[in-house]
Design an enzyme around this catalytic site. Structure first.
Site, PDB file in Angstrom:
ATOM      1  NE  ARG A  94      -2.554   1.021   3.505  1.00 50.30           N
ATOM      2  CZ  ARG A  94      -3.277   0.709   4.591  1.00 50.30           C
ATOM      3  NH1 ARG A  94      -4.536   0.341   4.459  1.00 50.30           N
ATOM      4  NH2 ARG A  94      -2.748   0.766   5.788  1.00 50.30           N
TER       5      ARG A  94
ATOM      6  CE  LYS B  62      -2.474   4.504   7.285  1.00 49.67           C
ATOM      7  NZ  LYS B  62      -3.702   5.117   7.787  1.00 49.67           N
TER       8      LYS B  62
ATOM      9  CD  GLU C 158     -11.895   5.711   4.520  1.00 53.62           C
ATOM     10  OE1 GLU C 158     -11.361   4.814   5.192  1.00 53.62           O
ATOM     11  OE2 GLU C 158     -11.324   6.289   3.580  1.00 53.62           O
TER      12      GLU C 158
HETATM   13  N1  PLP Z   1      -9.436   4.170   6.704  1.00 56.93           N
HETATM   14  C1  PLP Z   1      -8.673   5.137   7.223  1.00 56.93           C
HETATM   15  C2  PLP Z   1      -9.011   6.538   6.897  1.00 56.93           C
HETATM   16  C3  PLP Z   1      -7.583   4.803   8.042  1.00 56.93           C
HETATM   17  O1  PLP Z   1      -6.810   5.755   8.561  1.00 56.93           O
HETATM   18  C4  PLP Z   1      -7.317   3.460   8.328  1.00 56.93           C
HETATM   19  C5  PLP Z   1      -6.153   3.086   9.136  1.00 56.93           C
HETATM   20  O2  PLP Z   1      -5.137   2.683   8.646  1.00 56.93           O
HETATM   21  C6  PLP Z   1      -8.146   2.486   7.777  1.00 56.93           C
HETATM   22  C7  PLP Z   1      -9.197   2.880   6.975  1.00 56.93           C
HETATM   23  C8  PLP Z   1      -7.900   1.040   8.048  1.00 56.93           C
HETATM   24  O3  PLP Z   1      -6.848   0.541   7.296  1.00 56.93           O
HETATM   25  P1  PLP Z   1      -6.020  -0.700   7.822  1.00 56.93           P
HETATM   26  O4  PLP Z   1      -7.007  -1.771   8.125  1.00 56.93           O
HETATM   27  O5  PLP Z   1      -5.127  -1.061   6.698  1.00 56.93           O
HETATM   28  O6  PLP Z   1      -5.310  -0.252   9.023  1.00 56.93           O
HETATM   29  C1  COI Z   2      -4.120   2.966  11.519  1.00 55.60           C
HETATM   30  O1  COI Z   2      -5.064   2.295  11.896  1.00 55.60           O
HETATM   31  O2  COI Z   2      -2.977   2.505  11.401  1.00 55.60           O
HETATM   32  C2  COI Z   2      -4.288   4.358  11.180  1.00 55.60           C
HETATM   33  O3  COI Z   2      -3.486   4.872  10.439  1.00 55.60           O
HETATM   34  C3  COI Z   2      -5.349   5.127  11.789  1.00 55.60           C
HETATM   35  C4  COI Z   2      -4.777   6.324  12.394  1.00 55.60           C
HETATM   36  C5  COI Z   2      -5.309   7.554  11.883  1.00 55.60           C
HETATM   37  C6  COI Z   2      -4.500   6.254  13.819  1.00 55.60           C
END
Ligand code: PLP
Ligand code: COI
Length: 342
Positions: free
Chosen positions: A81, A184, A220
């Site tokens: 990612r 991200k 989301e």
């Molecule tokens: N959506 C947002 C805006 C996030 O900051 C996160 C955190 O990483 C997620 C979704 C969830 O992603 P992941 O499951 O890869 O941590």
């Molecule tokens: C994560 O879950 O790793 C995120 O990046 C969310 C964060 C904004 C704390």
């Protein structure tokens, strides 16, 4: 060394651990990099990361198993990612090997800070990629820093598996239809600070954003993805090009179908049709699985399963996911990467 940490009450707070990994990209290549005790980054005042937001980050966790081992959950997916985000912002990709070995070296060097198995905590790792150097025009940096630091954490949303309330943002979008929502990048989070603060001040855990083009579908949460369980036992999570492709979400889609026998669907979650769901939750690395008690949408307040109890399917998904992460449940092939300490 005995570390004086209240493992049971960690919350989600920065803690300066002894070691972090840092490497530089110069002349078209990454240096080998090293662990350092210096928690301060040294960069030019004109760095594109500071002015034009040319930066990206990741989030993943290391877990202590019952036998005391330490393991990572799908770190190669975080590497992939970050590579996609890097492409979108014209930054050099961090190769998967470099990413994963950097993460492992930080876990290993700070291994005493991985919370005990019984605490419910984990070691949160924050990889960060920033464009640096002497550039003032709007153009990509020629030099970059990639760093990984870590800290022990507990629940992101207060209460962990206790349901909490979320509020739909009607005045602000998180992302644009063809913007950087799926990457991200820090800018997405900067834009979410004001709606997030307003939500917290009003007593909600976080904001639920709608699709920026029509404002009719859930996208989301500010810091996590969204899922709902329908009354027909379907696991549904929004499909949109402007949400973050959550590794937790894709893991849950798989587990819902292959372990719980649910129908797993990425599709539209129409905000006017929340009645189809018997349970709902936020999912992510930090959020893990956080049950949603209710959603405030303008004057409408929609309660899902219960305002106080976690729903049965949400609980099963949680047990399966966290069981895998902590080594108690057999993981699908390739999901667990052990950190060897010697
Ligand atoms: N959506 C947002 C805006 C996030 O900051 C996160 C955190 O990483 C997620 C979704 C969830 O992603 P992941 O499951 O890869 O941590
Ligand atoms: C994560 O879950 O790793 C995120 O990046 C969310 C964060 C904004 C704390």
């Amino acid at each position: 060394m005995t570390i004086d940490i209240d493992w049971e009450n960690l919350g989600f707070n920065y803690m300066k651990l002894p070691y972090r990994f840092v490497t530089h990209y110069k002349n078209g290549q990454w240096e080998a990099g090293q662990l350092t005790e210096d928690a301060t980054l040294h960069l030019s005042e004109s760095s594109p990361a500071l002015h034009y937001g040319q930066q990206a980050f990741e989030g993943l966790k290391a877990y202590r198993t019952k036998s005391g081992d330490i393991q990572l959950f799908r770190p190669d997916e975080n590497a992939a990612r970050l590579q996609k985000t890097a492409d979108r912002l014209m930054m050099p990709q961090v190769p998967t090997d470099l990413f994963v070995s950097a993460v492992k070296s930080v876990v290993k060097a700070n291994h005493e800070y991985v919370p005990p198995y019984t605490s419910g905590g984990s070691l949160y790792l924050r990889p960060l990629l920033i464009g640096v150097g002497d550039i003032i025009g709007v153009q990509p940096a020629q030099e970059y820093i990639f760093t990984v630091f870590a800290m022990p954490v507990g629940s992101y949303f207060k209460g962990g598996l206790t349901p909490t309330n979320f509020i739909v943002s009607r005045d602000f979008d998180r992302a644009a239809p063809h913007g950087t929502g799926a990457a991200k990048v820090g800018g997405n989070y900067a834009g979410s600070l004001l709606p997030g603060k307003q939500a917290h001040d009003a007593g909600y855990s976080d904001v639920i954003y709608l699709d920026p083009a029509t404002h009719t579908k859930i996208e989301e949460v500010g810091s996590a993805n969204f899922f709902g369980i329908t009354k027909d036992n379907e696991f549904v999570t929004p499909l949109s090009p402007s949400i973050l492709p959550s590794i937790t979400k894709y893991s849950l889609l798989y587990l819902a179908e292959h372990r719980l026998g649910l129908k797993a669907i990425e599709g539209d979650v129409v905000i006017a049709d929340l009645d189809r769901f018997s349970e709902a939750g936020a999912c992510g690395t930090a959020a893990v699985i956080s049950p949603i008690a209710g959603i405030q949408n303008g004057d409408d307040y929609h309660v899902f399963y219960s305002e106080t109890e976690v729903g049965p399917i949400t609980q099963k998904l949680y047990d399966e996911l966290v069981g895998i992460q902590k080594g108690d449940v057999l993981a699908p092939e390739g999901w667990i990467d052990k950190v060897e300490l010697d």
